[in-house]
Design a protein around this motif. Sequence first.
Motif, mmCIF file in Angstrom:
data_model
loop_
_atom_site.group_PDB
_atom_site.id
_atom_site.type_symbol
_atom_site.label_atom_id
_atom_site.label_comp_id
_atom_site.label_asym_id
_atom_site.label_seq_id
_atom_site.Cartn_x
_atom_site.Cartn_y
_atom_site.Cartn_z
ATOM 1 N N UNK A 55 75.674 50.010 35.630
ATOM 2 C CA UNK A 55 74.421 50.266 36.631
ATOM 3 C C UNK A 55 73.244 50.232 35.912
ATOM 4 N N UNK A 56 73.228 50.881 34.837
ATOM 5 C CA UNK A 56 71.834 50.911 33.931
ATOM 6 C C UNK A 56 71.106 49.776 33.466
ATOM 7 N N UNK A 57 72.203 48.823 33.487
ATOM 8 C CA UNK A 57 71.711 47.427 33.067
ATOM 9 C C UNK A 57 71.620 46.256 34.157
ATOM 10 N N UNK A 58 71.925 46.829 35.266
ATOM 11 C CA UNK A 58 71.663 45.534 36.357
ATOM 12 C C UNK A 58 70.300 44.914 36.427
ATOM 13 N N UNK A 59 69.316 45.777 36.383
ATOM 14 C CA UNK A 59 67.896 45.086 36.467
ATOM 15 C C UNK A 59 67.749 44.075 35.436
ATOM 16 N N UNK A 60 68.043 44.546 34.214
ATOM 17 C CA UNK A 60 67.892 43.691 32.880
ATOM 18 C C UNK A 60 68.754 42.494 33.101
ATOM 19 N N UNK A 61 69.917 42.483 33.485
ATOM 20 C CA UNK A 61 70.886 41.497 33.602
ATOM 21 C C UNK A 61 70.252 40.487 34.826
ATOM 22 N N UNK A 62 69.930 40.856 35.845
ATOM 23 C CA UNK A 62 69.427 40.213 36.995
ATOM 24 C C UNK A 62 70.677 39.998 37.995
ATOM 25 N N UNK A 63 70.368 39.484 39.013
ATOM 26 C CA UNK A 63 71.123 39.351 39.941
ATOM 27 C C UNK A 63 71.958 38.119 40.112
ATOM 28 N N UNK A 64 73.181 37.736 40.411
ATOM 29 C CA UNK A 64 73.883 36.699 40.380
ATOM 30 C C UNK A 64 73.252 35.555 41.341
ATOM 31 N N UNK A 65 73.395 34.290 40.967
ATOM 32 C CA UNK A 65 72.850 33.153 41.529
ATOM 33 C C UNK A 65 73.921 32.846 42.931
ATOM 34 N N UNK A 66 73.505 32.131 43.873
ATOM 35 C CA UNK A 66 74.192 31.889 44.993
ATOM 36 C C UNK A 66 75.691 31.224 44.493
ATOM 37 N N UNK A 67 75.532 30.185 43.524
ATOM 38 C CA UNK A 67 76.800 29.705 43.049
ATOM 39 C C UNK A 67 77.984 30.832 42.516
ATOM 40 N N UNK A 68 77.298 31.672 41.777
ATOM 41 C CA UNK A 68 77.884 32.744 40.956
ATOM 42 C C UNK A 68 78.628 33.605 42.272
ATOM 43 N N UNK A 69 77.527 34.038 42.907
ATOM 44 C CA UNK A 69 78.441 34.792 44.260
ATOM 45 C C UNK A 69 79.565 34.078 44.839
ATOM 46 N N UNK A 70 79.508 32.924 45.114
ATOM 47 C CA UNK A 70 80.648 32.045 45.662
ATOM 48 C C UNK A 70 81.659 32.017 44.867
ATOM 49 N N UNK A 71 81.581 32.160 43.349
ATOM 50 C CA UNK A 71 82.655 32.094 42.440
ATOM 51 C C UNK A 71 83.535 33.635 42.491
ATOM 52 N N UNK A 72 82.371 34.575 42.540
ATOM 53 C CA UNK A 72 82.927 35.898 42.763
ATOM 54 C C UNK A 72 83.999 36.366 43.822
ATOM 55 N N UNK A 73 83.711 35.294 44.912
ATOM 56 C CA UNK A 73 84.587 35.654 45.995
ATOM 57 C C UNK A 73 86.195 35.305 45.634
ATOM 58 N N UNK A 74 86.405 34.746 44.391
ATOM 59 C CA UNK A 74 87.638 34.643 43.954
ATOM 60 C C UNK A 74 88.167 35.478 42.930
ATOM 61 N N UNK A 75 87.210 36.485 42.666
ATOM 62 C CA UNK A 75 87.863 37.597 41.589
ATOM 63 C C UNK A 75 88.363 38.729 42.332
ATOM 64 N N UNK A 76 89.160 39.427 41.409
ATOM 65 C CA UNK A 76 89.685 40.608 41.912
ATOM 66 C C UNK A 76 89.048 41.973 41.732
#
Length: 106
Positions: A55-76
């Motif tokens: 959590x301390x690094x989420x601002x530095x790494x940034x938010x996922x793109x829309x395409x990445x969010x779509x792929x995260x739907x397949x993650x556990x």
Amino acid sequence: MPEITFIDHGGEKRVVNAATGSTVMEVAIKSGVPGIVAECGGACACATCHVYVDEAWTATTGAPSHMEEDMLDFAFDVKPTSRLSCQIKVTDAMNGLVIHTPPRQG
């Protein structure tokens, strides 16, 4: 050269050096970090490099793109800090980055 700490679901830590411009996934694979499968080789076409950004690094790494969010739907076990490590480009500002690996990949 930034250092990244990978922490597995059992709490074991691995600190590795990361080349600026590489991805967190590339660093993990090169360093033999368990828990990062990366079946698609970094093309954002699977979710087998799923990680949790501390959590301390989420601002530095940034938010996922829309395409990445779509792929995260397949993650556990997706959480608010979930990212695909192939989509996180290492910068000098990420020295000390902490990444948690999930208990399993798809």
